[in-house]
Structure formats: C-alpha cells, structure tokens
Design a protein around this motif. Structure first.
Motif, PDB file in Angstrom:
ATOM      1  N   GLU A  65       0.821  -1.202   0.000  1.00 53.91           N
ATOM      2  CA  GLU A  65       0.000   0.000   0.000  1.00 53.91           C
ATOM      3  C   GLU A  65       0.861   1.260   0.000  1.00 53.91           C
ATOM      4  O   GLU A  65       0.561   2.231  -0.703  1.00 53.91           O
ATOM      5  CB  GLU A  65      -0.918  -0.010   1.234  1.00 53.91           C
ATOM      6  N   ILE A  66       1.943   1.236   0.757  1.00 54.49           N
ATOM      7  CA  ILE A  66       2.838   2.395   0.805  1.00 54.49           C
ATOM      8  C   ILE A  66       3.498   2.617  -0.553  1.00 54.49           C
ATOM      9  O   ILE A  66       3.589   3.748  -1.044  1.00 54.49           O
ATOM     10  CB  ILE A  66       3.906   2.214   1.898  1.00 54.49           C
ATOM     11  N   GLU A  67       3.951   1.541  -1.182  1.00 45.53           N
ATOM     12  CA  GLU A  67       4.611   1.661  -2.485  1.00 45.53           C
ATOM     13  C   GLU A  67       3.646   2.182  -3.547  1.00 45.53           C
ATOM     14  O   GLU A  67       4.019   2.998  -4.399  1.00 45.53           O
ATOM     15  CB  GLU A  67       5.192   0.310  -2.888  1.00 45.53           C
ATOM     16  N   LEU A  68       2.410   1.720  -3.510  1.00 47.73           N
ATOM     17  CA  LEU A  68       1.410   2.203  -4.458  1.00 47.73           C
ATOM     18  C   LEU A  68       1.093   3.680  -4.206  1.00 47.73           C
ATOM     19  O   LEU A  68       0.866   4.437  -5.147  1.00 47.73           O
ATOM     20  CB  LEU A  68       0.140   1.365  -4.363  1.00 47.73           C
ATOM     21  N   GLN A  69       1.131   4.065  -2.939  1.00 47.85           N
ATOM     22  CA  GLN A  69       0.912   5.481  -2.609  1.00 47.85           C
ATOM     23  C   GLN A  69       2.037   6.344  -3.173  1.00 47.85           C
ATOM     24  O   GLN A  69       1.793   7.425  -3.722  1.00 47.85           O
ATOM     25  CB  GLN A  69       0.829   5.666  -1.094  1.00 47.85           C
ATOM     26  N   LEU A  70       3.279   5.868  -3.052  1.00 48.40           N
ATOM     27  CA  LEU A  70       4.413   6.609  -3.605  1.00 48.40           C
ATOM     28  C   LEU A  70       4.250   6.773  -5.111  1.00 48.40           C
ATOM     29  O   LEU A  70       4.546   7.836  -5.674  1.00 48.40           O
ATOM     30  CB  LEU A  70       5.725   5.884  -3.305  1.00 48.40           C
ATOM     31  N   ALA A  71       3.783   5.725  -5.781  1.00 47.67           N
ATOM     32  CA  ALA A  71       3.586   5.787  -7.228  1.00 47.67           C
ATOM     33  C   ALA A  71       2.480   6.777  -7.592  1.00 47.67           C
ATOM     34  O   ALA A  71       2.601   7.542  -8.560  1.00 47.67           O
ATOM     35  CB  ALA A  71       3.247   4.396  -7.763  1.00 47.67           C
ATOM     36  N   GLU A  72       1.426   6.764  -6.816  1.00 52.16           N
ATOM     37  CA  GLU A  72       0.314   7.683  -7.077  1.00 52.16           C
ATOM     38  C   GLU A  72       0.747   9.135  -6.896  1.00 52.16           C
ATOM     39  O   GLU A  72       0.427   9.997  -7.732  1.00 52.16           O
ATOM     40  CB  GLU A  72      -0.854   7.355  -6.143  1.00 52.16           C
ATOM     41  N   VAL A  73       1.484   9.408  -5.840  1.00 54.46           N
ATOM     42  CA  VAL A  73       1.972  10.772  -5.593  1.00 54.46           C
ATOM     43  C   VAL A  73       2.935  11.195  -6.699  1.00 54.46           C
ATOM     44  O   VAL A  73       2.909  12.347  -7.147  1.00 54.46           O
ATOM     45  CB  VAL A  73       2.644  10.873  -4.209  1.00 54.46           C
ATOM     46  N   LEU A  74       3.780  10.265  -7.149  1.00 53.07           N
ATOM     47  CA  LEU A  74       4.701  10.571  -8.245  1.00 53.07           C
ATOM     48  C   LEU A  74       3.930  11.007  -9.485  1.00 53.07           C
ATOM     49  O   LEU A  74       4.280  11.998 -10.141  1.00 53.07           O
ATOM     50  CB  LEU A  74       5.560   9.344  -8.555  1.00 53.07           C
ATOM     51  N   GLY A  75       2.865  10.265  -9.808  1.00 48.38           N
ATOM     52  CA  GLY A  75       2.051  10.617 -10.967  1.00 48.38           C
ATOM     53  C   GLY A  75       1.383  11.973 -10.814  1.00 48.38           C
ATOM     54  O   GLY A  75       1.335  12.771 -11.761  1.00 48.38           O
ATOM     55  N   LYS A  76       0.880  12.253  -9.618  1.00 48.76           N
ATOM     56  CA  LYS A  76       0.232  13.535  -9.363  1.00 48.76           C
ATOM     57  C   LYS A  76       1.217  14.693  -9.517  1.00 48.76           C
ATOM     58  O   LYS A  76       0.904  15.717 -10.129  1.00 48.76           O
ATOM     59  CB  LYS A  76      -0.372  13.533  -7.960  1.00 48.76           C
ATOM     60  N   ASN A  77       2.417  14.530  -8.976  1.00 45.06           N
ATOM     61  CA  ASN A  77       3.428  15.587  -9.064  1.00 45.06           C
ATOM     62  C   ASN A  77       3.830  15.859 -10.510  1.00 45.06           C
ATOM     63  O   ASN A  77       3.943  17.007 -10.942  1.00 45.06           O
ATOM     64  CB  ASN A  77       4.662  15.205  -8.250  1.00 45.06           C
ATOM     65  N   LEU A  78       4.057  14.773 -11.257  1.00 45.71           N
ATOM     66  CA  LEU A  78       4.455  14.932 -12.660  1.00 45.71           C
ATOM     67  C   LEU A  78       3.350  15.615 -13.457  1.00 45.71           C
ATOM     68  O   LEU A  78       3.614  16.509 -14.271  1.00 45.71           O
ATOM     69  CB  LEU A  78       4.799  13.557 -13.254  1.00 45.71           C
ATOM     70  N   ALA A  79       2.115  15.224 -13.204  1.00 51.66           N
ATOM     71  CA  ALA A  79       0.987  15.824 -13.922  1.00 51.66           C
ATOM     72  C   ALA A  79       0.898  17.325 -13.633  1.00 51.66           C
ATOM     73  O   ALA A  79       0.625  18.124 -14.531  1.00 51.66           O
ATOM     74  CB  ALA A  79      -0.309  15.127 -13.521  1.00 51.66           C
ATOM     75  N   GLY A  80       1.140  17.699 -12.383  1.00 52.36           N
ATOM     76  CA  GLY A  80       1.105  19.115 -12.023  1.00 52.36           C
ATOM     77  C   GLY A  80       2.170  19.917 -12.752  1.00 52.36           C
ATOM     78  O   GLY A  80       1.903  21.033 -13.236  1.00 52.36           O
ATOM     79  N   VAL A  81       3.365  19.340 -12.860  1.00 56.04           N
ATOM     80  CA  VAL A  81       4.453  20.021 -13.576  1.00 56.04           C
ATOM     81  C   VAL A  81       4.140  20.116 -15.061  1.00 56.04           C
ATOM     82  O   VAL A  81       4.324  21.173 -15.694  1.00 56.04           O
ATOM     83  CB  VAL A  81       5.789  19.290 -13.347  1.00 56.04           C
ATOM     84  N   ALA A  82       3.647  19.037 -15.646  1.00 55.75           N
ATOM     85  CA  ALA A  82       3.324  19.030 -17.071  1.00 55.75           C
ATOM     86  C   ALA A  82       2.244  20.070 -17.383  1.00 55.75           C
ATOM     87  O   ALA A  82       2.300  20.767 -18.417  1.00 55.75           O
ATOM     88  CB  ALA A  82       2.856  17.641 -17.497  1.00 55.75           C
TER      89      ALA A  82
END
Length: 202
Positions: free
Chosen positions: A180-197
């Motif tokens: 669950e923690i690893e999936l959360q890290l992946a989700e946050v990574l996607g959110k951050n990248l989307a915000g920058v894009a």
C-alpha cells in the motif's frame, strides 16, 4: 485541451504494471490532465520467457518510440537489472535517436519508477543512471522527493522507493506484490508529474 501524460513501462512479472496503474491514478487526479498507459516491446524470445516463468504480457498497447513527441509529459517504469534499467527499456530509448536529433522531447517533464528483488538491489542507482536518457533529450527530470509524506520516512517496514522515484520490492522469487505504501508513492509521483506538465503547457 487536455494535457497528455504517457506512462510507459516494461514489466516481466507484473510488478511494474501494477505500479503504472497507481501512477495513472495520481496523474488523473489533476484536473485537465489525461493519462495513457503503454508498454515497451519485449525483446526476449518466448522460450526464454517460459524458462523465466514469466506470465503473459498485459493488454496495454505497445508504444511506438517515434510517437513520443505527441505527449506533454512522461512517467517511465522499469525493473532493475544489476542496478540499471532492463534491456527492453534501454532498447526503447535507443530507438529514439531521430527524436533526439530533432530536439523533439526538449523541455518535456519526465519521472521514473522501478522495482528490485531486494532492498539493496539498486532502487536508486537504476533511476540515477536512467536520468542520462532524459538529459540527452533535454527533458526535465521530476523526482519524487519526499512529497509522499510519512510513508517514505517509515523504516519499520520493507519498501521500495526513494527521492529519485517510486519503487517496489518484488522478492527474489517475484512473489511479493507492491504494498500500500509503495502504491501510494507511485500515485503521488504521478500527481506531481501531472502538475508540472500542466504548468509547463499553460
């Protein structure tokens, strides 16, 4: 017009595919950003994959490396092979020479995620060495940092991931699935990248 983020992965046993789906969830949590998942072409013959006991490939479409200029941002995921990206992902990047020559990916943001069998199996070196691919294209590396909060600070449980990007531990026999923690890290990574894009395209 929606901002296009492409999640491009290679997965042998499915761990990276599962992480890619979590990344997609994070990307799509940002308004006006759409995510599409692709997988890179397999380079191993079927008989070798059978000996590795690799499951069938997912149904995600195979990415055409020449089409990358159509996207506004990327999240690349791949397992480690002795501290570096898997050969299948390297072959994919090797096929982008025409885009490099034109500067077609210059200024586009990209994040990375990975998987290893063990905690000391190369989570950071795999992503650090992968940044060279982005640098030669003039892309903007967007690391995960510590944006995921408490999960990345927790040392009481085994987990993948680092400030360089999300990650998961597969176990030496591939039986461990992303936590669950690893999936959360992946989700946050996607959110951050989307915000920058989204900001870069504005």
């Amino acid at each position: 017009m929606a901002v296009k983020v492409w999640i491009i992965f290679y997965s042998t046993y499915g761990h990276i595919k599962t992480m890619a789906e979590a990344v997609k969830k994070g990307v799509e949590s940002v308004e006006s950003v759409e995510a599409t998942i692709y997988q890179v072409a397999e380079t191993l013959p079927e008989d070798i994959l059978a000996k590795l006991h690799a499951p069938p490939k997912s149904d995600y479409p195979i990415i055409d490396p020449h089409s990358l200029a159509e996207a506004d941002g990327f999240v690349f995921g791949f397992p480690t092979r002795f501290g570096m990206m898997a050969a299948q992902m390297k072959a994919f990047f090797d096929a982008t020479g025409g885009l490099w020559q034109k500067g077609a990916l210059h200024g586009k943001p990209a994040s990375l995620f990975t998987s290893t069998a063990t905690q000391g199996g190369g989570q950071e070196t795999t992503l650090m060495t992968a940044v060279t691919q982005l640098a030669h294209h003039g892309m903007i590396f967007v690391p995960g940092g510590y944006a995921a909060g408490p999960g990345i600070f927790d040392v009481n449980v085994a987990r993948g991931g680092s400030p360089w990007g999300a990650g998961t531990l597969a176990g030496v026999d591939g039986s461990r699935q992303p936590s669950e923690i690893e999936l959360q890290l992946a989700e946050v990574l996607g959110k951050n990248l989307a915000g920058v894009a989204k900001k870069l395209k504005a």
